[in-house]
Design a protein around this motif. Sequence first.
Motif, PDB file in Angstrom:
ATOM      1  N   ILE A 342      34.943  37.734  42.259  1.00 46.50           N
ATOM      2  CA  ILE A 342      36.199  37.194  41.824  1.00 46.50           C
ATOM      3  C   ILE A 342      36.744  36.482  43.303  1.00 46.50           C
ATOM      4  CG2 ILE A 342      38.538  38.136  41.197  1.00 46.50           C
ATOM      5  CD1 ILE A 342      37.043  40.437  39.746  1.00 46.50           C
ATOM      6  N   GLU A 343      36.605  37.437  44.407  1.00 44.81           N
ATOM      7  CA  GLU A 343      37.001  36.714  45.531  1.00 44.81           C
ATOM      8  C   GLU A 343      36.412  35.452  46.005  1.00 44.81           C
ATOM      9  OE1 GLU A 343      36.758  39.915  47.985  1.00 44.81           O
ATOM     10  OE2 GLU A 343      38.621  40.862  47.628  1.00 44.81           O
ATOM     11  N   ALA A 344      35.229  35.210  45.599  1.00 45.57           N
ATOM     12  CA  ALA A 344      34.512  33.996  45.875  1.00 45.57           C
ATOM     13  C   ALA A 344      34.757  32.909  44.916  1.00 45.57           C
ATOM     14  CB  ALA A 344      32.986  34.210  45.875  1.00 45.57           C
ATOM     15  N   GLY A 345      35.795  33.091  43.961  1.00 48.73           N
ATOM     16  CA  GLY A 345      36.315  32.216  42.961  1.00 48.73           C
ATOM     17  C   GLY A 345      35.407  32.042  41.964  1.00 48.73           C
ATOM     18  N   LEU A 346      34.373  33.065  41.633  1.00 49.19           N
ATOM     19  CA  LEU A 346      33.432  32.907  40.437  1.00 49.19           C
ATOM     20  C   LEU A 346      33.996  34.066  39.486  1.00 49.19           C
ATOM     21  CD1 LEU A 346      30.337  33.018  42.566  1.00 49.19           C
ATOM     22  CD2 LEU A 346      31.556  31.033  41.671  1.00 49.19           C
ATOM     23  N   GLY A 347      35.025  33.902  39.066  1.00 47.45           N
ATOM     24  CA  GLY A 347      35.877  34.909  38.037  1.00 47.45           C
ATOM     25  C   GLY A 347      35.442  34.222  36.626  1.00 47.45           C
ATOM     26  N   GLY A 348      35.014  33.391  36.508  1.00 41.33           N
ATOM     27  CA  GLY A 348      34.640  32.918  34.979  1.00 41.33           C
ATOM     28  C   GLY A 348      35.511  31.585  34.542  1.00 41.33           C
ATOM     29  N   ARG A 394      37.914  38.937  32.070  1.00 37.30           N
ATOM     30  CA  ARG A 394      38.658  39.558  33.235  1.00 37.30           C
ATOM     31  C   ARG A 394      39.906  39.842  32.999  1.00 37.30           C
ATOM     32  NH1 ARG A 394      34.750  40.192  36.852  1.00 37.30           N
ATOM     33  NH2 ARG A 394      33.390  38.696  37.225  1.00 37.30           N
ATOM     34  N   LEU A 395      40.668  39.441  32.023  1.00 36.83           N
ATOM     35  CA  LEU A 395      41.818  39.943  31.752  1.00 36.83           C
ATOM     36  C   LEU A 395      41.505  41.275  30.887  1.00 36.83           C
ATOM     37  CD1 LEU A 395      43.937  36.751  30.849  1.00 36.83           C
ATOM     38  CD2 LEU A 395      44.459  38.299  32.415  1.00 36.83           C
ATOM     39  N   PHE A 396      40.472  41.304  30.348  1.00 40.18           N
ATOM     40  CA  PHE A 396      40.264  42.531  29.421  1.00 40.18           C
ATOM     41  C   PHE A 396      40.036  43.672  30.490  1.00 40.18           C
ATOM     42  CE2 PHE A 396      37.315  45.665  27.794  1.00 40.18           C
ATOM     43  CZ  PHE A 396      37.671  45.618  26.487  1.00 40.18           C
ATOM     44  N   GLN A 397      39.391  43.363  31.562  1.00 44.81           N
ATOM     45  CA  GLN A 397      39.040  44.290  32.894  1.00 44.81           C
ATOM     46  C   GLN A 397      40.324  44.787  33.528  1.00 44.81           C
ATOM     47  OE1 GLN A 397      36.494  42.183  35.294  1.00 44.81           O
ATOM     48  NE2 GLN A 397      35.562  43.943  36.271  1.00 44.81           N
ATOM     49  N   VAL A 398      41.263  43.704  33.518  1.00 46.42           N
ATOM     50  CA  VAL A 398      42.540  44.092  34.248  1.00 46.42           C
ATOM     51  C   VAL A 398      43.232  45.124  33.354  1.00 46.42           C
ATOM     52  CG1 VAL A 398      44.923  43.110  34.797  1.00 46.42           C
ATOM     53  CG2 VAL A 398      42.921  42.077  35.300  1.00 46.42           C
ATOM     54  N   ILE A 399      43.487  44.896  31.902  1.00 48.86           N
ATOM     55  CA  ILE A 399      44.160  45.751  31.236  1.00 48.86           C
ATOM     56  C   ILE A 399      43.397  47.031  31.210  1.00 48.86           C
ATOM     57  CG2 ILE A 399      45.277  45.908  28.864  1.00 48.86           C
ATOM     58  CD1 ILE A 399      45.581  42.762  28.944  1.00 48.86           C
ATOM     59  N   SER A 400      42.026  47.002  30.888  1.00 51.53           N
ATOM     60  CA  SER A 400      41.310  48.195  30.574  1.00 51.53           C
ATOM     61  C   SER A 400      41.563  49.358  31.961  1.00 51.53           C
ATOM     62  CB  SER A 400      40.009  48.194  30.129  1.00 51.53           C
ATOM     63  OG  SER A 400      39.218  47.437  30.757  1.00 51.53           O
ATOM     64  N   LYS A 449      41.195  48.058  48.954  1.00 49.60           N
ATOM     65  CA  LYS A 449      39.836  48.536  48.414  1.00 49.60           C
ATOM     66  C   LYS A 449      39.452  50.230  49.082  1.00 49.60           C
ATOM     67  CE  LYS A 449      37.974  43.886  49.046  1.00 49.60           C
ATOM     68  NZ  LYS A 449      37.534  42.947  49.909  1.00 49.60           N
ATOM     69  N   PHE A 450      39.160  50.889  47.897  1.00 47.70           N
ATOM     70  CA  PHE A 450      38.596  52.006  48.196  1.00 47.70           C
ATOM     71  C   PHE A 450      39.978  53.326  48.422  1.00 47.70           C
ATOM     72  CE2 PHE A 450      34.920  49.618  50.216  1.00 47.70           C
ATOM     73  CZ  PHE A 450      34.056  49.927  48.804  1.00 47.70           C
ATOM     74  N   LEU A 468      42.081  49.170  41.059  1.00 43.15           N
ATOM     75  CA  LEU A 468      43.102  48.315  41.405  1.00 43.15           C
ATOM     76  C   LEU A 468      43.001  47.108  42.212  1.00 43.15           C
ATOM     77  CD1 LEU A 468      45.914  51.296  41.655  1.00 43.15           C
ATOM     78  CD2 LEU A 468      45.471  49.531  39.795  1.00 43.15           C
ATOM     79  N   SER A 469      42.112  47.371  43.216  1.00 42.13           N
ATOM     80  CA  SER A 469      41.813  46.045  43.973  1.00 42.13           C
ATOM     81  C   SER A 469      40.880  44.917  43.099  1.00 42.13           C
ATOM     82  CB  SER A 469      40.504  46.355  45.087  1.00 42.13           C
ATOM     83  OG  SER A 469      40.490  47.635  45.642  1.00 42.13           O
ATOM     84  N   ILE A 470      40.370  45.099  41.890  1.00 42.52           N
ATOM     85  CA  ILE A 470      39.904  44.423  41.252  1.00 42.52           C
ATOM     86  C   ILE A 470      40.951  43.624  40.297  1.00 42.52           C
ATOM     87  CG2 ILE A 470      38.165  44.027  39.219  1.00 42.52           C
ATOM     88  CD1 ILE A 470      36.260  46.227  40.444  1.00 42.52           C
ATOM     89  N   VAL A 471      41.853  44.591  39.805  1.00 42.34           N
ATOM     90  CA  VAL A 471      43.178  44.094  39.025  1.00 42.34           C
ATOM     91  C   VAL A 471      43.969  42.916  40.020  1.00 42.34           C
ATOM     92  CG1 VAL A 471      45.387  44.683  38.405  1.00 42.34           C
ATOM     93  CG2 VAL A 471      43.300  46.201  37.722  1.00 42.34           C
TER      94      VAL A 471
END
Length: 513
Positions: A342-348, A394-400, A449-450, A468-471
């Motif tokens: 995600i940080e590398a801009g490869l979030g899909g 990714r939005l699914f990942q955030v909400i879940s 992170k962590f 939460l870092s991923i969110v």
Amino acid sequence: MVSRSDPLKLLHMVSNELNSSLDLDEVLGKIMSLVVEVTGANRGSLFILREDGRVMRSILARGPNQSAEISNYNVQKVMNEGLAGWAYRHQKGVVVADTSMDDRWIHLKNETEITKSAMAMPLVFKKRVNGVIILHQESPGYFKNSHLSIAHEIAVQAAIAVENARLFTEVDNEREAFHSFLNSMPIPVIVVSRDCVVFRNRMAAEKLQIVEEKCELRSFPGGVILYNVLQKEDRESVGNAEVVWPDKRVFNVSISKAMHHGSVIALNDITYLKELDSMKSKFVETVSHDLKNPLHFIKTFSRLLRSENGLSRQAKTYVEDILSSTERMQELIESLLDLAAIEAGLGGKVEACDIAEIVKDVLVRIEPQISSKAITVVTRFQEDLGHVIGNEIRLFQVISNLVDNAIKYSDEGGKVIVDVNQTESEIIVNVSDEGHGISPTDQAQLFQKFYRAKGNDPEMPGGTGLGLSIVKAIIDSYGGRVWVESKLEKGSTFSFAISTAHHEKHTAALEQQ
Ligand code: ADP
């Protein structure tokens, strides 16, 4: 020669003098000469006073346009014990017909001029004396009431001029202090009003190469970036942004609105932090990649081992422990690799997504957790919700992640509310729970992170501290915001906001213009 018999003309001259220059000493010097001339005094002095009554400056006049010095000691003496002090304390003009008979008149040592009669007139502004005029005459009984009235009229105007000068100096000093305070700041600070830089501190001149003290915002390299940040700030009131300067430096930009005076922008150079972070991420990514295969082997062989016949009960427990630890490690590695992507801009791929549908899908996926803790989940969707631009997975990942946490950190039988609202430009999702809440110190660090807010809870559910870092990384990648509001023992609300698809299109069109 000015006639005393024409008070209007005299006042006109005084006001002309007062408006002729901004230099108060020069103006008051001229006025004193005028007073001396129209009253026929031999000489005169004007003491300008501070708010505590101490003499700040003295201006002397002897006949037209002549001035001389008077020592501080003598000034203070006449203010403390003499006629000037009397006029100051009584706030009224006074005539001394014979100085030898009046003990308010102080005969100073080594005085060469003779004063037989005298007059004092305070400069009063709003019941406060800000100056005193003293006039001297060689002849006794010289000053009359008519002299007093002339001096009074002039003193009224001079008092206003002194007060204005005092206020001006005060404002000027404050401005100076403010500028030197901003100039001494170790980071660039600029003040922007109507798309123009109206102030930039020393660091801004040096680090951002804003050569001109005042200039158009878009006239220097990087100015366009700040212009866009300000436009965004006007629309969304974010207050903070991370920007990449044309020379690749990264700044954290904080914007504060100063009512009617534009915006104050402070830029913090975080390039080295970004570099460190990217080095760390690369390191973690490499290690994670290298661990992936061996872990896979461990897991596969542990499973094979588990199905072997003849294993002792003790050996079976060991294998189970190996398997569950391996699964936790795999989960951690998946999260780390996810974050790196995600940080590398490869979030899909991003496209218009229906948030309400995603929330519903998430709730179906985590139904087992919901029922195992008997949690009541309430959803509230505003009517006619628009779409957001993002990646559905990714939005699914955030909400879940947020709903997972709300359940994980709630007691059995608790309640979780997911509401989705829309403003003119954004869709806002709030996930609230009635769990134990998070302390303000922990709230400030949760998205790192962590970070895990363990508190004193030995029963803390397991986790990696990466959710939460991923969110945050996902929402940041869409230019959105994520935040938390929480009260200990009351519960928490995690929220995020992202632009609606409609607004994204509109902004892009505006930026292209
Ligand atoms: P994890 O849950 O795996 O520890 P997260 O990044 O999802 O990692 O969360 C970080 C920390 O934030 C958690 O360890 C927990 O202390 C705290 N937290 C997150 N959500 C909540 C919540 N709804 N209520 C209380 N604490 C929470």
